[in-house]
Motif scaffolding. Structure first.
Motif, PDB file in Angstrom:
ATOM      1  N   GLN A 176       0.822  -1.209   0.000  1.00  0.00           N
ATOM      2  CA  GLN A 176       0.000   0.000   0.000  1.00  0.00           C
ATOM      3  C   GLN A 176       0.857   1.260   0.000  1.00  0.00           C
ATOM      4  OE1 GLN A 176      -3.385  -0.181  -0.522  1.00  0.00           O
ATOM      5  NE2 GLN A 176      -3.002   1.951  -1.011  1.00  0.00           N
ATOM      6  N   ALA A 177       1.963   1.246   0.724  1.00  0.00           N
ATOM      7  CA  ALA A 177       2.860   2.404   0.740  1.00  0.00           C
ATOM      8  C   ALA A 177       3.429   2.650  -0.654  1.00  0.00           C
ATOM      9  CB  ALA A 177       3.993   2.193   1.742  1.00  0.00           C
ATOM     10  N   VAL A 178       3.788   1.580  -1.346  1.00  0.00           N
ATOM     11  CA  VAL A 178       4.318   1.713  -2.711  1.00  0.00           C
ATOM     12  C   VAL A 178       3.246   2.283  -3.635  1.00  0.00           C
ATOM     13  CG1 VAL A 178       5.081   0.398  -4.733  1.00  0.00           C
ATOM     14  CG2 VAL A 178       6.115  -0.040  -2.496  1.00  0.00           C
ATOM     15  N   LEU A 179       2.046   1.756  -3.556  1.00  0.00           N
ATOM     16  CA  LEU A 179       0.962   2.253  -4.414  1.00  0.00           C
ATOM     17  C   LEU A 179       0.663   3.724  -4.128  1.00  0.00           C
ATOM     18  CD1 LEU A 179      -1.411  -0.833  -4.318  1.00  0.00           C
ATOM     19  CD2 LEU A 179       0.013  -0.066  -6.240  1.00  0.00           C
ATOM     20  N   ASN A 180       0.655   4.112  -2.862  1.00  0.00           N
ATOM     21  CA  ASN A 180       0.412   5.518  -2.512  1.00  0.00           C
ATOM     22  C   ASN A 180       1.510   6.417  -3.074  1.00  0.00           C
ATOM     23  OD1 ASN A 180      -1.866   4.743  -1.112  1.00  0.00           O
ATOM     24  ND2 ASN A 180      -0.884   4.826   0.892  1.00  0.00           N
ATOM     25  N   SER A 203       1.175   6.771  -6.849  1.00  0.00           N
ATOM     26  CA  SER A 203       0.105   7.714  -7.206  1.00  0.00           C
ATOM     27  C   SER A 203       0.585   9.154  -7.072  1.00  0.00           C
ATOM     28  CB  SER A 203      -1.126   7.487  -6.327  1.00  0.00           C
ATOM     29  OG  SER A 203      -1.710   6.245  -6.617  1.00  0.00           O
ATOM     30  N   ARG A 204       1.304   9.446  -5.995  1.00  0.00           N
ATOM     31  CA  ARG A 204       1.832  10.799  -5.815  1.00  0.00           C
ATOM     32  C   ARG A 204       2.857  11.137  -6.898  1.00  0.00           C
ATOM     33  NH1 ARG A 204       1.552   9.428  -0.257  1.00  0.00           N
ATOM     34  NH2 ARG A 204       3.763   8.945  -0.195  1.00  0.00           N
ATOM     35  N   ALA A 205       3.728  10.185  -7.237  1.00  0.00           N
ATOM     36  CA  ALA A 205       4.742  10.436  -8.270  1.00  0.00           C
ATOM     37  C   ALA A 205       4.088  10.654  -9.627  1.00  0.00           C
ATOM     38  CB  ALA A 205       5.740   9.272  -8.324  1.00  0.00           C
ATOM     39  N   ILE A 206       3.052   9.879  -9.919  1.00  0.00           N
ATOM     40  CA  ILE A 206       2.326  10.058 -11.190  1.00  0.00           C
ATOM     41  C   ILE A 206       1.692  11.442 -11.226  1.00  0.00           C
ATOM     42  CG2 ILE A 206       0.302   9.288 -12.502  1.00  0.00           C
ATOM     43  CD1 ILE A 206       1.080   6.396 -11.532  1.00  0.00           C
ATOM     44  N   GLY A 207       1.076  11.854 -10.127  1.00  0.00           N
ATOM     45  CA  GLY A 207       0.480  13.193 -10.059  1.00  0.00           C
ATOM     46  C   GLY A 207       1.524  14.275 -10.232  1.00  0.00           C
ATOM     47  N   ALA A 249      12.945  15.967  -8.677  1.00  0.00           N
ATOM     48  CA  ALA A 249      12.113  15.530  -7.553  1.00  0.00           C
ATOM     49  C   ALA A 249      11.349  14.256  -7.902  1.00  0.00           C
ATOM     50  CB  ALA A 249      11.147  16.645  -7.149  1.00  0.00           C
ATOM     51  N   VAL A 250      10.842  14.172  -9.125  1.00  0.00           N
ATOM     52  CA  VAL A 250      10.137  12.965  -9.573  1.00  0.00           C
ATOM     53  C   VAL A 250      11.105  11.785  -9.610  1.00  0.00           C
ATOM     54  CG1 VAL A 250       8.960  11.869 -11.531  1.00  0.00           C
ATOM     55  CG2 VAL A 250       8.363  14.211 -10.866  1.00  0.00           C
ATOM     56  N   ARG A 251      12.295  12.005 -10.146  1.00  0.00           N
ATOM     57  CA  ARG A 251      13.306  10.935 -10.213  1.00  0.00           C
ATOM     58  C   ARG A 251      13.630  10.425  -8.817  1.00  0.00           C
ATOM     59  NH1 ARG A 251      17.963  13.358 -12.080  1.00  0.00           N
ATOM     60  NH2 ARG A 251      17.071  13.500 -14.146  1.00  0.00           N
ATOM     61  N   SER A 252      13.793  11.340  -7.872  1.00  0.00           N
ATOM     62  CA  SER A 252      14.073  10.955  -6.489  1.00  0.00           C
ATOM     63  C   SER A 252      12.924  10.141  -5.904  1.00  0.00           C
ATOM     64  CB  SER A 252      14.324  12.205  -5.653  1.00  0.00           C
ATOM     65  OG  SER A 252      14.541  11.863  -4.313  1.00  0.00           O
ATOM     66  N   ALA A 253      11.701  10.554  -6.165  1.00  0.00           N
ATOM     67  CA  ALA A 253      10.531   9.822  -5.667  1.00  0.00           C
ATOM     68  C   ALA A 253      10.492   8.410  -6.240  1.00  0.00           C
ATOM     69  CB  ALA A 253       9.247  10.581  -6.016  1.00  0.00           C
ATOM     70  N   ILE A 254      10.771   8.276  -7.529  1.00  0.00           N
ATOM     71  CA  ILE A 254      10.766   6.959  -8.170  1.00  0.00           C
ATOM     72  C   ILE A 254      11.884   6.090  -7.606  1.00  0.00           C
ATOM     73  CG2 ILE A 254      11.164   5.758 -10.365  1.00  0.00           C
ATOM     74  CD1 ILE A 254       9.633   8.140 -11.682  1.00  0.00           C
ATOM     75  N   LYS A 264      13.566   1.604  -3.943  1.00  0.00           N
ATOM     76  CA  LYS A 264      14.251   1.143  -2.724  1.00  0.00           C
ATOM     77  C   LYS A 264      13.291   0.382  -1.815  1.00  0.00           C
ATOM     78  CE  LYS A 264      17.593   4.886  -2.686  1.00  0.00           C
ATOM     79  NZ  LYS A 264      17.970   6.150  -2.021  1.00  0.00           N
ATOM     80  N   ILE A 265      12.077   0.896  -1.671  1.00  0.00           N
ATOM     81  CA  ILE A 265      11.083   0.220  -0.830  1.00  0.00           C
ATOM     82  C   ILE A 265      10.758  -1.155  -1.414  1.00  0.00           C
ATOM     83  CG2 ILE A 265       8.677   0.264  -0.047  1.00  0.00           C
ATOM     84  CD1 ILE A 265       8.963   3.348   0.055  1.00  0.00           C
ATOM     85  N   ILE A 266      10.558  -1.218  -2.725  1.00  0.00           N
ATOM     86  CA  ILE A 266      10.255  -2.494  -3.373  1.00  0.00           C
ATOM     87  C   ILE A 266      11.430  -3.458  -3.211  1.00  0.00           C
ATOM     88  CG2 ILE A 266       9.874  -3.615  -5.616  1.00  0.00           C
ATOM     89  CD1 ILE A 266       8.238  -1.075  -6.382  1.00  0.00           C
ATOM     90  N   LEU A 267      12.645  -2.966  -3.385  1.00  0.00           N
ATOM     91  CA  LEU A 267      13.833  -3.803  -3.238  1.00  0.00           C
ATOM     92  C   LEU A 267      13.945  -4.357  -1.822  1.00  0.00           C
ATOM     93  CD1 LEU A 267      16.435  -4.978  -4.401  1.00  0.00           C
ATOM     94  CD2 LEU A 267      17.553  -2.789  -3.876  1.00  0.00           C
TER      95      LEU A 267
END
Length: 110
Positions: A30-34, A37-41, A65-70, A75-78
């Protein structure tokens, strides 16, 4: 790509890409999905900045900033993958999972 064939699709929480599939729960889904969504926005906002002719420096800062968010999402997924998929694979003697992880890390840090 969705082929419409859900019979061969992994169940929620299953790691694939290995020779061994294993069901388990990812604690950070859920944290990854949230965050996604913010990065897409944010990326859509950057697109609007370009369409509106905003200053290039401002656009570049927002792209950074988008690159950093991605990267942080990756990192979270890894971390989740190592904690769940890799631990399970090692426990079941799946050495291929470690090779797959090395390949994924190589692609992630390019």
């Amino acid at each position: 790509m969705d082929t419409g064939n859900t019979k061969n699709s992994p169940e929620a929480g299953e790691c694939t890409g290995h020779t061994h599939k294993h069901p388990h729960s990812h604690t950070q889904t859920q944290a990854v999905l949230n965050r996604m969504s913010r990065a897409i926005g944010h990326m859509e906002a950057v697109k609007r900045m370009v369409e509106d002719g905003r200053d290039c420096s401002e656009v570049l800062i927002q792209i950074a900033a988008v690159r950093s968010a991605i990267n942080n999402i990756g990192k979270i997924i890894l971390e989740d993958h190592i904690s769940h998929c890799i631990v399970d694979a090692v426990e079941h003697g799946n050495g291929q999972a470690l090779e797959d992880l090395k390949t994924a890390i190589g692609q992630f840090i390019k």
